[in-house]
Scaffold this active site. Structure first.
Site, PDB file in Angstrom:
ATOM      1  N   ASP A   8      -8.289   1.672  -3.094  1.00 28.93           N
ATOM      2  CA  ASP A   8      -7.921   0.383  -2.504  1.00 28.93           C
ATOM      3  C   ASP A   8      -7.803  -0.733  -3.540  1.00 28.93           C
ATOM      4  O   ASP A   8      -8.400  -1.803  -3.409  1.00 28.93           O
ATOM      5  CB  ASP A   8      -8.937   0.008  -1.415  1.00 28.93           C
ATOM      6  CG  ASP A   8      -8.888   0.987  -0.248  1.00 28.93           C
ATOM      7  OD1 ASP A   8      -7.936   0.918   0.541  1.00 28.93           O
ATOM      8  OD2 ASP A   8      -9.791   1.839  -0.149  1.00 28.93           O
ATOM      9  N   HIS A  10      -4.790  -2.079  -4.211  1.00 29.75           N
ATOM     10  CA  HIS A  10      -3.835  -2.962  -3.531  1.00 29.75           C
ATOM     11  C   HIS A  10      -3.042  -3.851  -4.491  1.00 29.75           C
ATOM     12  O   HIS A  10      -2.854  -5.055  -4.247  1.00 29.75           O
ATOM     13  CB  HIS A  10      -4.552  -3.825  -2.493  1.00 29.75           C
ATOM     14  CG  HIS A  10      -4.982  -3.066  -1.275  1.00 29.75           C
ATOM     15  ND1 HIS A  10      -4.121  -2.783  -0.233  1.00 29.75           N
ATOM     16  CD2 HIS A  10      -6.172  -2.505  -0.945  1.00 29.75           C
ATOM     17  CE1 HIS A  10      -4.766  -2.087   0.693  1.00 29.75           C
ATOM     18  NE2 HIS A  10      -6.010  -1.892   0.278  1.00 29.75           N
ATOM     19  N   ASP A  49      -4.100   3.714  -1.485  1.00 31.32           N
ATOM     20  CA  ASP A  49      -3.772   2.294  -1.552  1.00 31.32           C
ATOM     21  C   ASP A  49      -3.868   1.774  -2.986  1.00 31.32           C
ATOM     22  O   ASP A  49      -4.499   0.751  -3.264  1.00 31.32           O
ATOM     23  CB  ASP A  49      -4.640   1.463  -0.589  1.00 31.32           C
ATOM     24  CG  ASP A  49      -4.182   1.581   0.855  1.00 31.32           C
ATOM     25  OD1 ASP A  49      -3.167   2.252   1.103  1.00 31.32           O
ATOM     26  OD2 ASP A  49      -4.841   1.009   1.739  1.00 31.32           O
ATOM     27  N   ASN A  84      -2.447   4.393   3.420  1.00 31.52           N
ATOM     28  CA  ASN A  84      -1.515   3.904   4.445  1.00 31.52           C
ATOM     29  C   ASN A  84      -0.572   2.831   3.900  1.00 31.52           C
ATOM     30  O   ASN A  84       0.562   2.702   4.353  1.00 31.52           O
ATOM     31  CB  ASN A  84      -2.272   3.370   5.658  1.00 31.52           C
ATOM     32  CG  ASN A  84      -3.258   2.276   5.320  1.00 31.52           C
ATOM     33  OD1 ASN A  84      -4.110   2.439   4.449  1.00 31.52           O
ATOM     34  ND2 ASN A  84      -3.174   1.155   6.014  1.00 31.52           N
ATOM     35  N   HIS A  85      -1.004   2.077   2.877  1.00 32.56           N
ATOM     36  CA  HIS A  85      -0.125   1.072   2.288  1.00 32.56           C
ATOM     37  C   HIS A  85       0.883   1.691   1.320  1.00 32.56           C
ATOM     38  O   HIS A  85       1.920   1.088   1.046  1.00 32.56           O
ATOM     39  CB  HIS A  85      -0.946  -0.002   1.568  1.00 32.56           C
ATOM     40  CG  HIS A  85      -1.591  -0.978   2.497  1.00 32.56           C
ATOM     41  ND1 HIS A  85      -1.170  -2.275   2.635  1.00 32.56           N
ATOM     42  CD2 HIS A  85      -2.622  -0.833   3.355  1.00 32.56           C
ATOM     43  CE1 HIS A  85      -1.918  -2.895   3.531  1.00 32.56           C
ATOM     44  NE2 HIS A  85      -2.819  -2.028   3.976  1.00 32.56           N
ATOM     45  N   HIS A 158      -7.927   9.367   2.625  1.00 36.21           N
ATOM     46  CA  HIS A 158      -7.812   7.925   2.870  1.00 36.21           C
ATOM     47  C   HIS A 158      -7.770   7.737   4.386  1.00 36.21           C
ATOM     48  O   HIS A 158      -6.697   7.670   4.987  1.00 36.21           O
ATOM     49  CB  HIS A 158      -6.548   7.360   2.217  1.00 36.21           C
ATOM     50  CG  HIS A 158      -6.461   5.866   2.255  1.00 36.21           C
ATOM     51  ND1 HIS A 158      -6.922   5.059   1.243  1.00 36.21           N
ATOM     52  CD2 HIS A 158      -5.976   5.025   3.201  1.00 36.21           C
ATOM     53  CE1 HIS A 158      -6.713   3.797   1.541  1.00 36.21           C
ATOM     54  NE2 HIS A 158      -6.148   3.747   2.741  1.00 36.21           N
ATOM     55  N   HIS A 187      -9.977   3.583   2.158  1.00 41.98           N
ATOM     56  CA  HIS A 187      -9.489   2.907   3.371  1.00 41.98           C
ATOM     57  C   HIS A 187     -10.447   1.830   3.844  1.00 41.98           C
ATOM     58  O   HIS A 187     -10.022   0.725   4.176  1.00 41.98           O
ATOM     59  CB  HIS A 187      -9.211   3.899   4.500  1.00 41.98           C
ATOM     60  CG  HIS A 187      -8.395   3.319   5.628  1.00 41.98           C
ATOM     61  ND1 HIS A 187      -7.273   2.548   5.425  1.00 41.98           N
ATOM     62  CD2 HIS A 187      -8.547   3.389   6.985  1.00 41.98           C
ATOM     63  CE1 HIS A 187      -6.755   2.194   6.594  1.00 41.98           C
ATOM     64  NE2 HIS A 187      -7.519   2.682   7.547  1.00 41.98           N
ATOM     65  N   HIS A 189     -13.049  -0.972   3.049  1.00 42.25           N
ATOM     66  CA  HIS A 189     -13.173  -1.799   1.850  1.00 42.25           C
ATOM     67  C   HIS A 189     -14.607  -2.139   1.470  1.00 42.25           C
ATOM     68  O   HIS A 189     -14.832  -2.810   0.462  1.00 42.25           O
ATOM     69  CB  HIS A 189     -12.353  -3.084   2.013  1.00 42.25           C
ATOM     70  CG  HIS A 189     -10.879  -2.853   1.924  1.00 42.25           C
ATOM     71  ND1 HIS A 189      -9.970  -3.882   1.847  1.00 42.25           N
ATOM     72  CD2 HIS A 189     -10.143  -1.721   1.879  1.00 42.25           C
ATOM     73  CE1 HIS A 189      -8.745  -3.390   1.781  1.00 42.25           C
ATOM     74  NE2 HIS A 189      -8.822  -2.067   1.798  1.00 42.25           N
TER      75      HIS A 189
END
Length: 381
Positions: A8, A10, A49, A84-85, A158, A187, A189
């Site tokens: 994550d 991002h 992610d 998922n992102h 994830h 996933h 955080h």
């Protein structure tokens, strides 16, 4: 044998529309790479992610490339899955991580569900929505069988699990195979480490504050990644903390003391090297919200990167309540569930309540994912 477990990151996320916040996510990723190289693990696992978007901006792609190349130069391989992102919402589409195949990143995917390093098995699957949980569980059973002949087994996923996010999970804890020594999840955080099956189940959390509701968890547990030693009977997990580029400050102040409190906050924020993000709640008294909003921004805009405000005026007394006594306050989620019950479909209800949550939080990407998964599943059947 040691490995670093992160998730994550991002990259490419421009929080609150601010370029400075996008840069913060890049800076923390660079810091994570430097810390990993300093620790010299045998390999790295990234549990999804890597990016904020499935079509990341150029700088996000270049920052990832630079970090992965540094790992390759240090002879530290990296294994990754799509979150998922990262997932491109199109059948047979490839996530952006595939771009780094020649730079040393080993992508765990349906076509390549596992890798082995000596007697260590590293297997997993990319993110699957709740609508595809059955297919994911079947895939996990196959991965579990493939892992049985190896001395150390690592599962990479994830996914949200019902044990940790009861209303937003994709799979249940009982769906996760228990024969793995370490379940490397992404996933969620917040940092999580639990005993599970033959080893540990862990979420390292995000490397930056992606939503304001992560601030308390950050203050308590920090942000960063895990250094995991699987040499013994049970994995040993060490928190490696990263220093975030700027502070997130949460304050609750009384309207009657507004000016004094603003002076106090301004004095503190002015002392910081970088402008912080301020989340302030003004409570008590009867006041004009727009006037208070203007006052907050005029007072603090020079010393804060962003001011996110919330208001709690004096509560209405019970005998002044315009709703009938004894009745529950309006619950939008329950209203949606009630109005969709005639469709006689749990999936339609999940669609409505899922869109409500994500749109309320301003996460349009997650809302788009929920809608796409719903219609994709509908047409598949």
């Amino acid at each position: 044998m040691q490995f670093a477990h992160l998730a994550d990151t991002h990259m490419g996320y421009r929080q609150y529309g601010l370029t400075e916040r996008e840069n913060d996510f890049f800076e923390v990723f660079d810091q994570a790479i430097e810390e990993i190289i300093r620790e010299r693990p045998d390999f790295v696992i990234h549990s999804g992610d890597l990016f904020e978007y499935s079509r990341p901006p150029t700088r996000a792609l270049l920052t990832a490339q630079k970090g992965i190349l540094k790992l390759k130069e240090a002879n530290i391989p990296i294994y990754a899955i799509a979150g998922n992102h990262d997932v491109v919402m199109r059948k047979n589409a490839l996530p952006p991580q595939i771009l780094y195949k020649d730079f040393g990143l080993k992508l765990i995917s349906p076509n390549q569900p596992f890798y082995t390093v000596g007697d260590v098995f590293i297997g997993g699957a990319p993110y699957a929505s709740k609508y595809h949980a059955k297919q994911l569980v079947e895939r996990l059973q196959t991965i579990e069988k493939s892992s049985l002949d190896y001395g150390k087994r690592i599962l990479v996923l994830h996914q949200g699990i019902d044990r940790y996010i009861p209303y937003e999970y994709e799979i249940k804890i009982g769906d996760v195979p228990q024969n793995f020594n370490y379940c490397a999840f992404g996933h969620i955080h917040e940092r999580v480490v639990d005993d599970f099956g033959e080893g540990k189940l862990a979420y390292p959390g995000s490397t930056e504050i992606w939503r304001s509701n992560e601030v308390e968890g950050y203050r308590k547990n920090g942000k960063g990644f895990y250094l995991v030693d699987i040499s013994g009977d049970m994995p040993e997990i060490e928190n490696i903390d990263l220093k975030l580029p700027r502070e997130f400050i949460k304050e609750t102040i009384r309207y009657s003391e507004l000016q004094d409190e603003l002076n106090r906050i301004k004095e503190y924020t002015n002392s910081l090297q970088r402008k912080p993000i301020l989340m302030v709640t003004v409570e008590g008294g009867n006041f004009n919200r727009s006037e208070v909003y203007e006052t907050l921004n005029q007072s603090l805009s020079e010393t804060c990167l962003a001011v996110r405000s919330n208001y709690r005026p004096t509560a209405i007394k019970e005998d002044e309540n315009p709703f009938e006594k004894g009745k529950e306050a309006l619950d939008i989620k329950k209203m949606i569930e009630h109005n969709l019950k005639d469709f006689n479909s749990e999936k339609v209800t999940e669609l409505g309540t899922g869109l409500l949550k994500e749109l309320s939080d301003g996460d349009f990407k997650a809302a788009e994912t929920i809608a796409h998964n719903f219609y994709e599943d509908l047409y598949d059947h």
